[in-house]
Design a protein around this motif. Structure first.
Motif, PDB file in Angstrom:
ATOM      1  N   ILE A   1       4.047   9.647 -50.582  1.00 11.46           N
ATOM      2  CA  ILE A   1       4.302   8.440 -49.791  1.00 11.46           C
ATOM      3  C   ILE A   1       5.449   7.604 -50.378  1.00 11.46           C
ATOM      4  O   ILE A   1       6.301   7.123 -49.625  1.00 11.46           O
ATOM      5  N   PRO A   2       5.535   7.422 -51.699  1.00  8.97           N
ATOM      6  CA  PRO A   2       6.647   6.596 -52.205  1.00  8.97           C
ATOM      7  C   PRO A   2       8.026   7.138 -51.803  1.00  8.97           C
ATOM      8  O   PRO A   2       8.987   6.370 -51.690  1.00  8.97           O
ATOM      9  N   ALA A   3       8.113   8.467 -51.548  1.00  6.23           N
ATOM     10  CA  ALA A   3       9.406   9.045 -51.174  1.00  6.23           C
ATOM     11  C   ALA A   3       9.817   8.633 -49.763  1.00  6.23           C
ATOM     12  O   ALA A   3      10.940   8.904 -49.328  1.00  6.23           O
ATOM     13  N   MET A   4       8.924   7.958 -49.042  1.00  8.39           N
ATOM     14  CA  MET A   4       9.326   7.430 -47.731  1.00  8.39           C
ATOM     15  C   MET A   4      10.465   6.430 -47.884  1.00  8.39           C
ATOM     16  O   MET A   4      11.196   6.161 -46.934  1.00  8.39           O
ATOM     17  N   ARG A   5      10.607   5.873 -49.081  1.00 10.15           N
ATOM     18  CA  ARG A   5      11.712   4.931 -49.263  1.00 10.15           C
ATOM     19  C   ARG A   5      13.067   5.624 -49.329  1.00 10.15           C
ATOM     20  O   ARG A   5      14.109   4.973 -49.246  1.00 10.15           O
ATOM     21  N   ASN A   6      13.064   6.954 -49.443  1.00 17.12           N
ATOM     22  CA  ASN A   6      14.331   7.680 -49.502  1.00 17.12           C
ATOM     23  C   ASN A   6      15.139   7.557 -48.215  1.00 17.12           C
ATOM     24  O   ASN A   6      16.333   7.831 -48.191  1.00 17.12           O
TER      25      ASN A   6
END
Ligand code: SF4
Lengths: 209, 488
Positions: A119-124
């Motif tokens: 989920i944190p990689a959604m900021r990519n």
């Protein structure tokens, strides 16, 4: 972590009460395991506790070095197996992961965040400056009239522009998917590895959600 | 020359934090800070996603209080589709009770994890015990009987969460307007009566009481140290029902001062009228405070200690008995003793166990009316949810466009509310245990961590906000190895 400004003294390097040598000797005979948490939610770390009673049995033959459940802040000696929760999202994560790689024989990505960023990689998908505006300038709770302050300090690590899965930074040996993986999956992997069996995750205990 | 001492990382807490102390030539503490060194950015990247994804995505903020995030999000969505408390509508009894059951189960599980795995080691071994010993491994070596009970207790909480939400962690049950599943009779019996490898509810209550007794024994032996470890006065806040009793699932926000006078009472939907958040350069975690009082006077404390200070009473007998003893200790005034937070946490474990027992016996759990369907044009496009998460008041606020895509999200989590008191605590403990000493030991520094652990801060939760300038640019070669890293 630059030590240029002020010589830092780390608490774990200060004089401490020594362990009872007999207790320590018993631990030294066991297989050494460690776990670090990078950019995740701590859920995969807690999945370790979801092994329930089986964890207590395991601790007969395994001991845990660095982890956020123990107070051991750096790996003190070589580890057989290292578990990693979370992906790489800042400069400290990079350092921690590299140090972990150098000191563990087998390294395992645990959970979606470590395996592919999660989920944190959604900021990519988003420009960091936009996010910065959202949190500190356009925030509905920003202090009226105050000059917007952006965290930027020698004691807070700089972010990487993207969130990376662990294997894009160092070589990872195995992957356990799931958000989080069940305790049973971690148990199976650990049990197989310490008994010299091959890594295998049957679909009955593997999960992707 | 000044000295700079660092605890990196703070351990036996959830998430990533660091402490720095600066001491002058006379070993006086001139600066003491808890830095939250991680962040992720949920508020921004949830935008553009369908509104109903929010409770599923946003619970990934935290692996220990995911049910709170899930429910807080669901409450906000109830509002958004027009069947929520924001529009004056109350859910049907079954969904509300199913949600509560999941929430109490998580409160129990989270407190058990925090109390026994993270805090009890110091109570048994002392703050300056070897770091290798003062943790769960030490407990296994020193008291295998205790750790077996702890494992069984945590397992019970996790299994109940799994029954309600479908998974032990990051499950799904709440949907806008209700829940998707009730609790069957067979499931109910399993938790009431236990089975092979699973406690019964009465055993859970018994073990919970043993946990409190552990604190009493410890307190008895170390009264001076426990009481005077750090005393940090603050306003206390939690959700209360109409009678002024704490309600973990819903209520109005009440804030009391040291004499337990109510200084503010508000509908959480209006939180923006009351709270601002300050930012410091040295931490990714913001500092919320009551606007009109300012940051110094208007920072609130949340969590177990705050809730026990605010609540009038409990409606379950064993917890009420324990609460009376707790309140009598400070003659009815607010309790500001940081290590008493662990006392409060132990009492809340009993309270949740008793609440779960009441609920499990409630036949509404087996009813099958699970959802309220909104009327035409009920859609409001905006919702605010609040719950008492294990660590304190949690708030989610979303807006969505008419197509149902999220356009805005704002979260204030419990640990963020506690940021100011956490930093005051770090300073107080540093001055008391570290300042003035020429030789500083690891044990003295651990005292600071003990102060932090009392709040059981969840720095994972607290770092949901994304937004910062310092960037590191990474370059990778074709094979995916890092070849260059540059900061700007
Ligand atoms: S994979 Fe899921 S459970 Fe594990 S750290 Fe990431 S968000 Fe948390």
């Amino acid at each position: 972590m630059s030590d240029s400004v002020n010589k830092k003294e780390f608490s774990h390097a200060l004089k401490k009460t020594p362990m009872d040598p007999e207790v320590q000797a018993k631990r030294d005979e066991k297989i050494k395991v460690a776990m670090i948490a990078l950019c995740g939610c701590w859920g995969c770390t807690l999945s370790l506790l979801d092994m329930d009673e089986a964890l207590l049995e395991l601790l007969d033959s395994v001991t845990i070095l660095r982890s956020s459940l123990t107070d051991i802040k750096r790996i003190p000696q070589r580890c057989a197996i290292g578990f990693v929760e979370g992906g790489v999202a800042n400069e400290e994560n990079i350092e921690t992961l590299k140090h972990f790689r150098e000191n563990c024989d087998i390294l395992i990505s645990v959970g979606a965040c470590a395996v592919w960023g999660g989920i944190p990689a959604m900021r990519n998908e988003i420009e960091l400056t936009e996010c910065f505006r959202e949190a500190y300038i356009d925030s509905p709770t920003a202090v009226p009239g105050a000059i917007p302050t952006i965290p930027y300090h020698e004691d807070v690590p700089k972010l990487t522009t993207k969130v990376y899965p662990c294997h894009e930074v160092v070589k990872m040996d195995y992957f356990i998917p799931g958000c989080p993986p069940d305790g049973a999956a971690i148990l199976k992997v650990l049990d197989d590895l310490i008994h010299g069996r091959v890594f295998e995750l049957p679909t009955s205990i593997n999960r992707y959600d | 020359m000044s000295r700079k001492l660092v605890i990196d990382p703070v351990t036996r807490i959830e998430g990533h934090g660091k402490v720095t102390l600066t001491l002058d030539d006379n070993n006086k503490v001139t600066d003491a800070r808890l830095h939250v060194v991680e962040f992720r950015g949920f508020e921004k990247f949830v935008q553009g996603h369908p509104y109903w994804e929010a409770p599923v995505l946003l619970q990934r903020i935290c692996g220990i209080c995911f049910v709170s995030h899930h429910l807080c999000g669901a409450k906000a969505l109830d509002d958004m589709i027009g069947v929520g408390l924001g529009s004056g509508v109350k859910l049907l009894p079954t969904p509300e009770k199913v949600r509560r059951l999941g929430h109490y189960a998580q409160q129990l599980q989270s407190h058990v994890t925090a109390y026994f795995y993270l805090v009890v080691p110091e109570m048994l071994f002392g703050m300056d015990a070897p770091p290798e010993q003062r943790n769960v491994l030490g407990l296994v070596e020193a008291n295998p009987a205790l750790i077996k009970r702890v494992v069984a207790l945590r397992k019970w909480g996790q299994e109940l969460i799994k029954t309600v939400l479908g998974k032990r962690m990051h499950g799904i049950n709440s949907v806008p307007g209700g829940v998707s599943k009730n609790i069957s009779l067979a499931e109910r019996e399993r938790f009431l009566n236990g089975e092979e490898g699973l406690l019964s509810i009465d055993e859970v209550i018994e073990y919970a009481q043993d946990g409190l007794k552990l604190f009493y024994d410890f307190h008895e032996k170390h009264r001076e140290e426990v009481d005077n470890f750090a005393v940090v006065p603050a306003l206390d806040m939690c959700l209360v029902d109409d009678a002024g009793n704490v309600d973990y699932y819903h209520g109005k926000l009440r804030i009391v001062d040291e004499n337990k006078n109510i200084v503010r009472e508000l509908d959480y939907h209006d939180y923006l009228d009351h709270f601002s958040e300050a930012t410091e350069e040295w931490s990714y975690m913001k500092f919320p405070f009551l606007k009109d009082l300012g940051r110094e006077k208007g920072s609130v404390r949340v969590g177990p200690l705050a809730r026990l200070n605010v609540t009038q009473c409990y409606l379950t007998p064993l917890a009420q008995e324990a609460l009376e003893r707790f309140k009598a200790y400070t003659n009815g005034k607010s309790n500001n003793m940081v290590l008493h937070t662990n006392w409060a946490r132990a009492i809340e474990i009993i309270h949740c166990a008793e609440l779960i027992k009441q609920l499990l016996n409630d036949p509404d759990l087996q009813q099958d009316q699970l959802l309220l369907t909104p009327a035409d044009n009920a859609w409001t496009g905006e919702g605010v949810g609040a719950v008492e998460a294990p660590r304190g008041t949690l708030l989610h606020h979303y807006r969505a466009d008419r197509a149902g895509n999220i356009t805005f999200a704002n979260l204030i989590v419990a640990t963020t509310h506690n940021n100011q008191v956490l930093n005051r605590t770090v300073r107080a403990v540093a001055e008391k245990y570290v300042g003035g000493n020429v030789e500083i030991t690891e044990g003295m520094m651990n005292a600071i961590e003990v102060g932090i652990r009392a709040y059981d801060p969840c720095l994972s939760c607290a770092t949901h906000a994304l937004g910062q300038m310092p960037l590191v640019v990474s370059l990778y070669d074709k094979a995916g190895s890092l070849i260059h890293e540059r900061s700007r």
